[in-house]
Motif scaffolding. Structure first.
Motif, PDB file in Angstrom:
ATOM      1  N   TYR A   5      28.560 -32.302  21.771  1.00 48.21           N
ATOM      2  CA  TYR A   5      28.806 -33.729  21.328  1.00 48.21           C
ATOM      3  C   TYR A   5      30.393 -33.903  20.667  1.00 48.21           C
ATOM      4  O   TYR A   5      31.016 -35.311  21.149  1.00 48.21           O
ATOM      5  CB  TYR A   5      27.603 -33.883  20.605  1.00 48.21           C
ATOM      6  N   PRO A  12      24.138 -37.256  19.806  1.00 46.15           N
ATOM      7  CA  PRO A  12      23.395 -36.477  20.674  1.00 46.15           C
ATOM      8  C   PRO A  12      22.005 -36.964  21.322  1.00 46.15           C
ATOM      9  O   PRO A  12      21.336 -35.940  21.873  1.00 46.15           O
ATOM     10  CB  PRO A  12      22.851 -36.000  18.857  1.00 46.15           C
ATOM     11  N   ILE A  19      27.026 -38.508  29.502  1.00 43.42           N
ATOM     12  CA  ILE A  19      27.553 -36.756  29.217  1.00 43.42           C
ATOM     13  C   ILE A  19      29.345 -36.015  30.092  1.00 43.42           C
ATOM     14  O   ILE A  19      30.227 -36.320  30.227  1.00 43.42           O
ATOM     15  CB  ILE A  19      26.812 -35.817  29.019  1.00 43.42           C
ATOM     16  N   LEU A  54      25.804 -28.641  28.529  1.00 42.66           N
ATOM     17  CA  LEU A  54      24.648 -29.654  27.543  1.00 42.66           C
ATOM     18  C   LEU A  54      24.825 -30.619  28.833  1.00 42.66           C
ATOM     19  O   LEU A  54      23.926 -31.401  29.351  1.00 42.66           O
ATOM     20  CB  LEU A  54      26.219 -31.402  27.170  1.00 42.66           C
TER      21      LEU A  54
END
Length: 92
Positions: A5, A12, A19, A54
């Protein structure tokens, strides 16, 4: 443990779209064809690794769980990693 992150500069609880946007920005910043710095390729690979983890729902869930347990097991090391990533993002 790497702070994915922090590498991407997102929280988070960031959404998939946030993202993805952060990854594209960092990838463009560190792409070896666009950045002549000697460490650009390594940073680019780290950003790719962070995004691959992620962006995948299952991998992100496993990463988050490992991150939580690492924070409990060795909080000082994890805090240092997070802090260094935070300061690194502030200087760029």
């Amino acid at each position: 443990m790497k702070d994915y992150y922090g590498l991407l500069g997102v929280a988070p609880d960031a959404s998939h779209e946030l993202i993805k946007t952060a990854y594209r920005r960092k990838a463009a910043q560190f792409h070896p064809d666009r950045n002549p710095d000697a460490d650009a390729a390594g940073k680019f690979r780290a950003v790719q690794e962070a995004y691959e983890t992620l962006a995948d729902v299952e991998r992100r869930k496993a990463y988050d769980e490992t991150r939580r347990s690492s924070l409990i097991d060795d909080p000082l090391a994890v805090a240092r990693e997070i802090w260094s990533n935070y300061l690194g993002n502030m200087q760029k």
